[in-house]
Design a protein around this motif. Structure first.
Motif, short mmCIF file in Angstrom:
data_model
loop_
_atom_site.label_atom_id
_atom_site.label_comp_id
_atom_site.label_asym_id
_atom_site.label_seq_id
_atom_site.Cartn_x
_atom_site.Cartn_y
_atom_site.Cartn_z
N SER A 126 16.83 6.70 -20.08
CA SER A 126 17.26 6.41 -21.45
C SER A 126 16.65 7.34 -22.47
O SER A 126 17.12 7.42 -23.60
N GLU A 127 15.59 8.05 -22.11
CA GLU A 127 14.94 9.01 -23.01
C GLU A 127 15.33 10.43 -22.61
O GLU A 127 15.96 10.66 -21.57
N THR A 187 5.35 5.14 -28.71
CA THR A 187 6.64 4.64 -29.18
C THR A 187 7.36 3.88 -28.08
O THR A 187 7.96 2.82 -28.32
N ILE A 188 7.30 4.41 -26.86
CA ILE A 188 7.99 3.76 -25.74
C ILE A 188 7.37 2.40 -25.43
O ILE A 188 8.07 1.39 -25.31
N PRO A 245 17.92 0.28 -31.90
CA PRO A 245 18.33 1.16 -33.00
C PRO A 245 17.49 2.43 -33.05
O PRO A 245 16.25 2.37 -32.96
N PRO A 246 18.12 3.60 -33.19
CA PRO A 246 17.37 4.86 -33.26
C PRO A 246 16.39 4.91 -34.43
O PRO A 246 15.39 5.63 -34.38
N GLN A 258 12.64 6.65 -34.65
CA GLN A 258 12.35 7.68 -35.65
C GLN A 258 11.24 7.24 -36.60
O GLN A 258 10.38 8.05 -36.98
N ALA A 259 11.23 5.95 -36.97
CA ALA A 259 10.18 5.47 -37.86
C ALA A 259 8.82 5.52 -37.18
O ALA A 259 7.81 5.89 -37.80
#
Length: 316
Positions: free
Chosen positions: A108-109, A217-218, A200-201, A205-206
């Motif tokens: 997914s990444e 992040t993951i 949500p992307p 990004q945030a």
């Protein structure tokens, strides 16, 4: 022009009435389908209960606590099979969940080129299309020799532990758990990947914009956000593992004994049904249907638990 302007509101009104009629018809159709599914489930449960009723009257709740399965004396108990079903399923999940979720993160990444990811997604989903009997044959000729060699080493090195206290004899709990892990891996990977992709992307990004690393992040944003979907995947895989028949029957050893050792032969409810139903008669048929009812209840409890966990996670 005036005539067309006068006819426009009536056209809009008639169209909206038709749309509302279609909406009402669609709602009732989906309700009928939902009630049909619920009715089918209840009908199956009723038929199995009726067929199992002689054994229910004969053995009662003690059927779940007895370890004997003797068709000659009509003495039946399903405790070893319940134990084998639960333990083999959890062994499969213990192996499949980290691999499946890790593979879902990988697919997914942007760790791999799109073309490579597309091929890997196809290959993972292809695992779900392989018949269980093929898994069983592969397990006999490939997996069992591997697990037997590993089992000998575990028994010689860690034989003082109850989990490895018996020497491996070939088929047993360990190869059955490994084959269940392979068979449930596509379910966990595919659904977990869909859950991760649906995050949500803006969240990703945030997080990166605030200075978090990719792995932070993951693990701290993406996986917690997709946790309800991952839990659903795991519970669905657990239900599949508990009901798997042919591959497990070929690899678990079909021994009606309870052993803490993962290297010892065991049995499951599905394997019991597959091995004995064709030759059963009289009270034995009712006992087998009683065992099927127990498996039915176990899978139902798993699905209810999954729904409860998902709802709790969504509220957090």
């Amino acid at each position: 022009m005036a005539t067309n302007s006068q006819n426009l509101p009536s056209a809009i009104k008639s169209r909206s009435e038709a749309d509302r009629s279609l909406d009402r018809g669609f709602i009732w159709l989906t309700r009928i389908f939902a009630l049909a599914i619920a009715g089918t489930l209840l009908w199956i449960a009723l038929q199995v209960t009726i067929a199992a009723w002689p054994a229910i009257k004969e053995f009662g709740i003690g059927f779940l606590a007895k370890s004997t399965w003797n068709p000659v004396n009509n003495d039946y108990g399903v405790l070893p099979q319940v134990y084998g079903t639960i333990i083999s399923s959890f062994i499969g999940l213990l192996i499949a969940v980290p691999i499946g979720v890790g593979t879902a993160v990988l697919l997914s990444e942007d760790f791999l080129p799109v073309k490579v990811r597309t091929v890997l997604v196809f290959l993972v989903e292809l695992l779900a299309a392989i018949p269980s009997v093929v898994y069983g044959v592969w397990g006999i000729f490939v997996l069992v020799p591997i697990t037997t060699s590993i089992g000998r080493w575990l028994h010689s090195s860690l034989g003082w532990l109850p989990l490895f206290s018996t020497p491996p004899t070939g088929p047993g709990m360990l190869p059955a758990g490994v084959i269940l892990a392979i068979m449930t891996l596509p379910i966990i990977t595919a659904i977990s990947r869909d859950a991760l992709i649906s995050v949500p992307p803006s969240l990703r990004q945030a997080s990166l914009g605030l200075g978090a690393t990719r792995w932070e992040t993951i693990f701290q944003i993406l996986i917690p956000s997709a946790f309800s979907g991952i839990v659903s995947a795991v519970m669905l895989a657990l239900g599949r593992a508990m009901g798997e028949t042919m591959a497990v029957t070929m690899l678990i050893g079909n021994s009606n004994n309870i052993s803490l050792s993962l290297l010892a032969p065991a049995n499951t409810i599905s394997s019991l049904l597959a091995n004995q139903f064709s030759e059963a008669s009289g009270l034995q048929v009712a006992a087998l249907m009683y065992a099927a009812l127990v498996l039915f209840v176990l899978t139902l409890v798993v699905n209810i638990l999954a729904e409860f966990i998902v709802l709790r996670v969504k509220r957090i």
